[in-house]
Motif scaffolding. Structure first.
Motif, PDB file in Angstrom:
ATOM      1  N   UNK A  72       0.868  -1.184   0.000  1.00  0.00           N
ATOM      2  CA  UNK A  72       0.000   0.000   0.000  1.00  0.00           C
ATOM      3  C   UNK A  72       0.904   1.233   0.000  1.00  0.00           C
ATOM      4  N   UNK A  73       1.543   1.448  -1.135  1.00  0.00           N
ATOM      5  CA  UNK A  73       2.615   2.439  -1.239  1.00  0.00           C
ATOM      6  C   UNK A  73       2.130   3.874  -1.139  1.00  0.00           C
ATOM      7  N   UNK A  74       0.831   4.076  -1.314  1.00  0.00           N
ATOM      8  CA  UNK A  74       0.295   5.436  -1.284  1.00  0.00           C
ATOM      9  C   UNK A  74      -0.837   5.563  -0.266  1.00  0.00           C
ATOM     10  N   UNK A  75      -0.787   4.715   0.761  1.00  0.00           N
ATOM     11  CA  UNK A  75      -1.860   4.673   1.741  1.00  0.00           C
ATOM     12  C   UNK A  75      -1.666   5.609   2.918  1.00  0.00           C
ATOM     13  N   UNK A  76      -1.296   6.850   2.674  1.00  0.00           N
ATOM     14  CA  UNK A  76      -1.100   7.813   3.750  1.00  0.00           C
ATOM     15  C   UNK A  76       0.305   8.380   3.768  1.00  0.00           C
ATOM     16  N   UNK A  77       0.507   9.369   4.634  1.00  0.00           N
ATOM     17  CA  UNK A  77       1.783  10.081   4.678  1.00  0.00           C
ATOM     18  C   UNK A  77       2.956   9.165   5.010  1.00  0.00           C
ATOM     19  N   UNK A  78       2.733   8.219   5.899  1.00  0.00           N
ATOM     20  CA  UNK A  78       3.834   7.344   6.327  1.00  0.00           C
ATOM     21  C   UNK A  78       4.057   6.162   5.389  1.00  0.00           C
ATOM     22  N   UNK A  79       3.147   5.950   4.432  1.00  0.00           N
ATOM     23  CA  UNK A  79       3.220   4.767   3.579  1.00  0.00           C
ATOM     24  C   UNK A  79       4.523   4.653   2.799  1.00  0.00           C
ATOM     25  N   UNK A  80       5.018   5.734   2.175  1.00  0.00           N
ATOM     26  CA  UNK A  80       6.278   5.596   1.425  1.00  0.00           C
ATOM     27  C   UNK A  80       7.449   5.167   2.296  1.00  0.00           C
ATOM     28  N   UNK A  81       7.521   5.693   3.516  1.00  0.00           N
ATOM     29  CA  UNK A  81       8.615   5.327   4.417  1.00  0.00           C
ATOM     30  C   UNK A  81       8.516   3.849   4.805  1.00  0.00           C
ATOM     31  N   UNK A  82       7.298   3.395   5.072  1.00  0.00           N
ATOM     32  CA  UNK A  82       7.088   1.990   5.430  1.00  0.00           C
ATOM     33  C   UNK A  82       7.436   1.076   4.258  1.00  0.00           C
ATOM     34  N   UNK A  83       6.975   1.459   3.049  1.00  0.00           N
ATOM     35  CA  UNK A  83       7.226   0.642   1.857  1.00  0.00           C
ATOM     36  C   UNK A  83       8.712   0.546   1.554  1.00  0.00           C
ATOM     37  N   UNK A  84       9.375   1.691   1.507  1.00  0.00           N
ATOM     38  CA  UNK A  84      10.800   1.701   1.162  1.00  0.00           C
ATOM     39  C   UNK A  84      11.622   0.990   2.227  1.00  0.00           C
ATOM     40  N   UNK A  85      11.265   1.209   3.507  1.00  0.00           N
ATOM     41  CA  UNK A  85      11.986   0.538   4.581  1.00  0.00           C
ATOM     42  C   UNK A  85      11.879  -0.974   4.497  1.00  0.00           C
ATOM     43  N   UNK A  86      10.679  -1.457   4.156  1.00  0.00           N
ATOM     44  CA  UNK A  86      10.486  -2.897   4.043  1.00  0.00           C
ATOM     45  C   UNK A  86      11.150  -3.529   2.836  1.00  0.00           C
ATOM     46  N   UNK A  87      11.471  -2.684   1.847  1.00  0.00           N
ATOM     47  CA  UNK A  87      12.085  -3.204   0.619  1.00  0.00           C
ATOM     48  C   UNK A  87      13.603  -3.077   0.594  1.00  0.00           C
ATOM     49  N   UNK A  88      14.179  -2.456   1.606  1.00  0.00           N
ATOM     50  CA  UNK A  88      15.627  -2.217   1.594  1.00  0.00           C
ATOM     51  C   UNK A  88      16.415  -3.512   1.438  1.00  0.00           C
ATOM     52  N   UNK A  89      16.067  -4.527   2.232  1.00  0.00           N
ATOM     53  CA  UNK A  89      16.808  -5.790   2.168  1.00  0.00           C
ATOM     54  C   UNK A  89      16.695  -6.461   0.812  1.00  0.00           C
ATOM     55  N   UNK A  90      15.454  -6.716   0.329  1.00  0.00           N
ATOM     56  CA  UNK A  90      15.318  -7.334  -1.000  1.00  0.00           C
ATOM     57  C   UNK A  90      15.979  -6.524  -2.112  1.00  0.00           C
TER      58      UNK A  90
END
Length: 354
Positions: A72-90
Motif C-alpha cells: 500500500x505504497x500510497x496509503x497515507x503520509x507514512x506509507x512511502x517510508x514503510x514501503x521503502x523501509x520494508x524493501x531495503x533488504x530485497x
C-alpha cells in the motif's frame, strides 16, 4: 524448469504500478524461461479501477507460480517510508531489477537504493518510446504530455533523484540495461539491449476468442491528461461509432466516471470497464471483428495479442483542432508518431468533430 521450480530466492525484483505493467512483466518472464527467480512488488495506486485490475493480474501471476508482494505504497503520509523501509533488504540482495515505469518517482527512488547490475524496463506502452528517446539523447526523464511545461515545486525538489535514476539507467561498466517492448524503438541508446515483446504468454494462456460481427471501441485518457478537449472527443467517438457500427466502448482505467456517463447517454454505446488489461480481454473474447482506437498503446499491442485471428485493428488520427490550449507542444507530433509506427493496423482519417 517452470517458475515454480526456480530458485526460491528472488534473484529478480519487479516493480509494477499498473495492470499493463504487470502483464508485461509476465510476458518478459515467459520470454526468459526457464524462470527468473522472480518476485513481483505491486506499488499499489489509489485509483479503484486500477487497483481492481491489479488484484486480478496478481491472481494470474500467483497462478503462474510467482511470488507477489502487495504494497500500500500510497496509503497515507507514512506509507512511502514503510514501503521503502520494508524493501531495503530485497533491493540490496536483488541481482536484477525489472520496472514498468522509469518515469515513476517511486521507481526512481528505489533505483538509488539497489545495487543490481541488471536493469530491465518492460513495456509501458507509449511511455517506453519516449523513455528510450530521452535516454538516447541524454535528456531529463519527463512524460511526453508534460514535456515543454514549466516544472512544479515537487519536480524541482525531486530533480536530483531523477538525475541519479537516469544515470543508473544508462549502461556502463558492469551495468546492463534491457528494454523489453512491443513498441517500435527507432533510437536506441548505446549499450541498451532491446528485446521484442510478442505477447507469446498472452496467446498461449488465452483464446482464441469468439469474434462478433460488430465493432468495439477502445477508450483513451487523453481528455483526463489535458491533451484533448472533452467535447471534441465525445463528438469524435460519436462519429466513429456511427460510421463503423460500434456497440461497445472499453473504457481506459483512468477515464472519469462523469465523462463515461455522458458518453453512454449521448452515444448509446455500452460502456465496459474491463477487469483485466484489454489485451487479455480481447484474447479471451468475445471481441468485435473491428476494434477502433485513437492513438495509444493498444494499436501496437492488440495486433500481437490477436495474431492469427480475423480481428482488424483500426486507428483514428487525432485532429489538431481537438487539442486543448494547455496541450504540450509535442503532443500532435508524438500522437502522429504512435499511429504512423503501428504495424498491422488500418489507419482512419480523423473524423469530423465540430
Amino acid at each position: 524448469m517452470s517458475p515454480r521450480a526456480a530458485n526460491a530466492g528472488p534473484r529478480t525484483l519487479a516493480f509494477v504500478e499498473s495492470p499493463v505493467q504487470l502483464l508485461n512483466v509476465l510476458e518478459w518472464a515467459h520470454a526468459h524461461a526457464p524462470g527468473a527467480g522472480l518476485a513481483l512488488v505491486v506499488l499499489s495506486p489509489v485509483d479503484p479501477m486500477t487497483r481492481g485490475q491489479l488484484r486480478r493480474m496478481a491472481e494470474l501471476a500467483r497462478e503462474e507460480g510467482y511470488e507477489v508482494r502487495w504494497e500500500e505504497a500510497r496509503g497515507g503520509t507514512a506509507a512511502p517510508f514503510h514501503t521503502i523501509g520494508g524493501l531495503m533488504g530485497p533491493l540490496r540482495r536483488a541481482e536484477r531489477i525489472v520496472m514498468g515505469d522509469p518515469f515513476s518517482r517511486y521507481v526512481q527512488l528505489l533505483l538509488t537504493i539497489t545495487r543490481a547490475r541488471e536493469l530491465v524496463v518492460v513495456d509501458d506502452g507509449t511511455a517506453t518510446m519516449e523513455f528510450v528517446t530521452q535516454l538516447a539523447r541524454g535528456e531529463k526523464l519527463v512524460r511526453w504530455h508534460r514535456k515543454g511545461s514549466r516544472p512544479g515545486p515537487r519536480d524541482l525538489v525531486f530533480a536530483p533523484v531523477s538525475s541519479a535514476a537516469r544515470r543508473r539507467l544508462t549502461p556502463g561498466g558492469q551495468r546492463q540495461v534491457e528494454v523489453f517492448s512491443s513498441m517500435p524503438i527507432s533510437e536506441s541508446p548505446d549499450g541498451v539491449t532491446v528485446t521484442a515483446n510478442s505477447f507469446a504468454w498472452t496467446r498461449a494462456r488465452f483464446g482464441p476468442p469468439r469474434i462478433t460481427k460488430t465493432a468495439d471501441m477502445v477508450g483513451t485518457s487523453l481528455v483526463e491528461t489535458g491533451v484533448v478537449d472533452g467535447d471534441r472527443y465525445l463528438e469524435a467517438v460519436t462519429g466513429l461509432a456511427r460510421t463503423h457500427g460500434a456497440t461497445r466502448y472499453f473504457a481506459h482505467r483512468r477515464e472519469s466516471a462523469e465523462k463515461l456517463h455522458r458518453l453512454a447517454v449521448e452515444t448509446g454505446l455500452e460502456v465496459v470497464r474491463p477487469d483485466l488489461p484489454l489485451e487479455l480481454i480481447a484474447r479471451r473474447g468475445p471481441i468485435g471483428r473491428t476494434i477502433l482506437s485513437f492513438p495509444s498503446t493498444v494499436v501496437h499491442t492488440l495486433p500481437l495479442a490477436l495474431a492469427g485471428t480475423d480481428v482488424r485493428v483500426a486507428v483514428c488520427d487525432i485532429d489538431p483542432r481537438w487539442l486543448t490550449q494547455g496541450a504540450s507542444p509535442r503532443a500532435q507530433g508524438f500522437l502522429s508518431g504512435v499511429t504512423g509506427s503501428a504495424r498491422d493496423v488500418t489507419r482512419l482519417a480523423a473524423v469530423a468533430a465540430g
